[in-house]
Scaffold this motif. Structure first.
Motif, PDB file in Angstrom:
ATOM      1  N   ALA A  22       0.838  -1.199   0.000  1.00  0.00           N
ATOM      2  CA  ALA A  22       0.000   0.000   0.000  1.00  0.00           C
ATOM      3  C   ALA A  22       0.872   1.248   0.000  1.00  0.00           C
ATOM      4  N   GLU A  23       1.964   1.175   0.781  1.00  0.00           N
ATOM      5  CA  GLU A  23       2.873   2.313   0.854  1.00  0.00           C
ATOM      6  C   GLU A  23       3.556   2.554  -0.492  1.00  0.00           C
ATOM      7  N   LEU A  24       3.945   1.446  -1.122  1.00  0.00           N
ATOM      8  CA  LEU A  24       4.583   1.527  -2.434  1.00  0.00           C
ATOM      9  C   LEU A  24       3.628   2.164  -3.451  1.00  0.00           C
ATOM     10  N   ASP A  25       2.371   1.765  -3.413  1.00  0.00           N
ATOM     11  CA  ASP A  25       1.379   2.357  -4.319  1.00  0.00           C
ATOM     12  C   ASP A  25       1.292   3.864  -4.107  1.00  0.00           C
ATOM     13  N   GLU A  26       1.304   4.257  -2.837  1.00  0.00           N
ATOM     14  CA  GLU A  26       1.221   5.679  -2.509  1.00  0.00           C
ATOM     15  C   GLU A  26       2.439   6.427  -3.033  1.00  0.00           C
ATOM     16  N   LEU A  27       3.637   5.807  -2.812  1.00  0.00           N
ATOM     17  CA  LEU A  27       4.871   6.431  -3.282  1.00  0.00           C
ATOM     18  C   LEU A  27       4.840   6.615  -4.791  1.00  0.00           C
ATOM     19  N   TRP A  28       4.275   5.622  -5.487  1.00  0.00           N
ATOM     20  CA  TRP A  28       4.199   5.723  -6.939  1.00  0.00           C
ATOM     21  C   TRP A  28       3.265   6.831  -7.379  1.00  0.00           C
ATOM     22  N   ASP A  29       2.165   6.951  -6.666  1.00  0.00           N
ATOM     23  CA  ASP A  29       1.251   8.051  -6.991  1.00  0.00           C
ATOM     24  C   ASP A  29       1.953   9.391  -6.812  1.00  0.00           C
ATOM     25  N   HIS A  30       2.721   9.456  -5.724  1.00  0.00           N
ATOM     26  CA  HIS A  30       3.454  10.688  -5.440  1.00  0.00           C
ATOM     27  C   HIS A  30       4.498  10.950  -6.532  1.00  0.00           C
ATOM     28  N   ALA A  31       5.232   9.897  -6.883  1.00  0.00           N
ATOM     29  CA  ALA A  31       6.253  10.004  -7.931  1.00  0.00           C
ATOM     30  C   ALA A  31       5.629  10.516  -9.217  1.00  0.00           C
ATOM     31  N   ALA A  32       4.443  10.001  -9.509  1.00  0.00           N
ATOM     32  CA  ALA A  32       3.763  10.412 -10.731  1.00  0.00           C
ATOM     33  C   ALA A  32       3.508  11.916 -10.716  1.00  0.00           C
ATOM     34  N   GLU A  33       3.081  12.416  -9.559  1.00  0.00           N
ATOM     35  CA  GLU A  33       2.801  13.851  -9.455  1.00  0.00           C
ATOM     36  C   GLU A  33       4.069  14.684  -9.652  1.00  0.00           C
ATOM     37  N   VAL A  34       5.183  14.162  -9.109  1.00  0.00           N
ATOM     38  CA  VAL A  34       6.429  14.923  -9.171  1.00  0.00           C
ATOM     39  C   VAL A  34       7.046  14.873 -10.572  1.00  0.00           C
ATOM     40  N   ILE A  35       7.075  13.682 -11.168  1.00  0.00           N
ATOM     41  CA  ILE A  35       7.831  13.479 -12.409  1.00  0.00           C
ATOM     42  C   ILE A  35       6.985  13.686 -13.660  1.00  0.00           C
ATOM     43  N   VAL A  36       5.812  13.089 -13.684  1.00  0.00           N
ATOM     44  CA  VAL A  36       5.014  13.107 -14.904  1.00  0.00           C
ATOM     45  C   VAL A  36       4.384  14.481 -15.113  1.00  0.00           C
ATOM     46  N   SER A  37       4.549  15.002 -16.317  1.00  0.00           N
ATOM     47  CA  SER A  37       4.073  16.361 -16.593  1.00  0.00           C
ATOM     48  C   SER A  37       3.135  16.379 -17.791  1.00  0.00           C
ATOM     49  N   ASP A  38       2.121  17.208 -17.712  1.00  0.00           N
ATOM     50  CA  ASP A  38       1.174  17.365 -18.824  1.00  0.00           C
ATOM     51  C   ASP A  38       1.844  17.999 -20.037  1.00  0.00           C
ATOM     52  N   ASP A  39       2.970  18.670 -19.784  1.00  0.00           N
ATOM     53  CA  ASP A  39       3.657  19.332 -20.893  1.00  0.00           C
ATOM     54  C   ASP A  39       4.444  18.345 -21.758  1.00  0.00           C
ATOM     55  N   LEU A  40       4.640  17.135 -21.220  1.00  0.00           N
ATOM     56  CA  LEU A  40       5.400  16.138 -21.980  1.00  0.00           C
ATOM     57  C   LEU A  40       4.433  15.121 -22.575  1.00  0.00           C
ATOM     58  N   ASN A  41       4.833  14.495 -23.704  1.00  0.00           N
ATOM     59  CA  ASN A  41       4.010  13.416 -24.237  1.00  0.00           C
ATOM     60  C   ASN A  41       4.333  12.122 -23.487  1.00  0.00           C
ATOM     61  N   LYS A  42       3.598  11.052 -23.793  1.00  0.00           N
ATOM     62  CA  LYS A  42       3.769   9.793 -23.047  1.00  0.00           C
ATOM     63  C   LYS A  42       5.208   9.280 -23.120  1.00  0.00           C
ATOM     64  N   LYS A  43       5.767   9.362 -24.324  1.00  0.00           N
ATOM     65  CA  LYS A  43       7.125   8.869 -24.541  1.00  0.00           C
ATOM     66  C   LYS A  43       8.110   9.665 -23.676  1.00  0.00           C
ATOM     67  N   GLU A  44       7.955  10.970 -23.663  1.00  0.00           N
ATOM     68  CA  GLU A  44       8.861  11.812 -22.877  1.00  0.00           C
ATOM     69  C   GLU A  44       8.670  11.574 -21.370  1.00  0.00           C
ATOM     70  N   ASN A  45       7.433  11.353 -20.966  1.00  0.00           N
ATOM     71  CA  ASN A  45       7.180  11.074 -19.560  1.00  0.00           C
ATOM     72  C   ASN A  45       7.806   9.750 -19.115  1.00  0.00           C
TER      73      ASN A  45
END
Ligand SMILES: [Zn+2]
Length: 199
Positions: A22-45
């Motif tokens: 459960a903690e790992l899932d949460e960390l991944w959600d957090h990572a997604a918020e930090v790293i993944v950006s709407d300004d980048l396409n899927k490949k760049e993300n």
């Protein structure tokens, strides 16, 4: 198994594992918020995620975070020097191997300008006719007429959907034509030699 389940140590471990997951899932959600950006396409993300966490991140996780098909990350390769991703060679080759326009026209004519399976034709409302590689290009399928068939967009997506865009549900050429015969039209251009002679 019964005895193991009643074992206190097992119980404790099992609860710990669940909590960690459960903690790992949460960390991944957090990572997604930090790293993944709407300004980048899927490949760049995906490139950004690999640059941050390494390429060992399971594709299923990457797909979830980036919101792409689970097989998509597998088509990419990471360049650690530039920290960017590019398509693997066979995927690039597929893009280069796209059916040429004049060739496309010949295939459409051979197949009577209609989907070989269901018979929907280009004039039928929304139908969009596509040229399908029977043996996928990623499996070295050629761009020769024998390996191409006209499918409407609906039939085309039922060939690929379940398996992601590059894969098909049948394992042999015969399997493909079998599936075509199950449709309303069930047209096999290879049984009408004169149609092949136009090539
Ligand atoms: Zn169709």
């Amino acid at each position: 198994m019964e005895e193991i389940r009643e074992n206190d140590e097992y119980q404790e471990l099992s609860e710990k594992i669940t909590a960690l997951q459960a903690e790992l899932d949460e960390l991944w959600d957090h990572a997604a918020e930090v790293i993944v950006s709407d300004d980048l396409n899927k490949k760049e993300n995906i490139g950004a995620l690999w640059a941050a966490f390494g390429e060992d991140v399971p594709n299923s996780r990457v797909a979830e975070v980036v919101d792409c098909h689970e097989q998509y990350p597998g088509r990419l390769v990471f360049n650690p020097e530039t920290e960017t991703v590019d398509y693997k060679d066979h995927v690039k080759q597929r893009k280069e191997n796209q059916v040429r326009t004049d060739h496309r026209q010949k295939i459409l004519e051979r197949d009577g300008n209609a989907c070989v399976r269901c018979g929907v034709s280009a004039g039928d409302g929304e139908a969009e006719l596509t040229i399908h590689h029977i043996v996928p290009v990623s499996d070295d399928g050629s761009a020769e007429p024998e390996n191409l068939a006209t499918l409407c967009s609906d039939c085309h997506s039922s060939v690929h959907d379940e398996y992601g865009s590059g894969e098909v549900f049948y394992s042999t050429n015969t399997g493909f034509w079998q599936w075509v015969r199950e449709g309303d039209r069930g047209f096999d251009p290879h049984h009408t030699q004169q149609n092949l002679d136009t090539f």
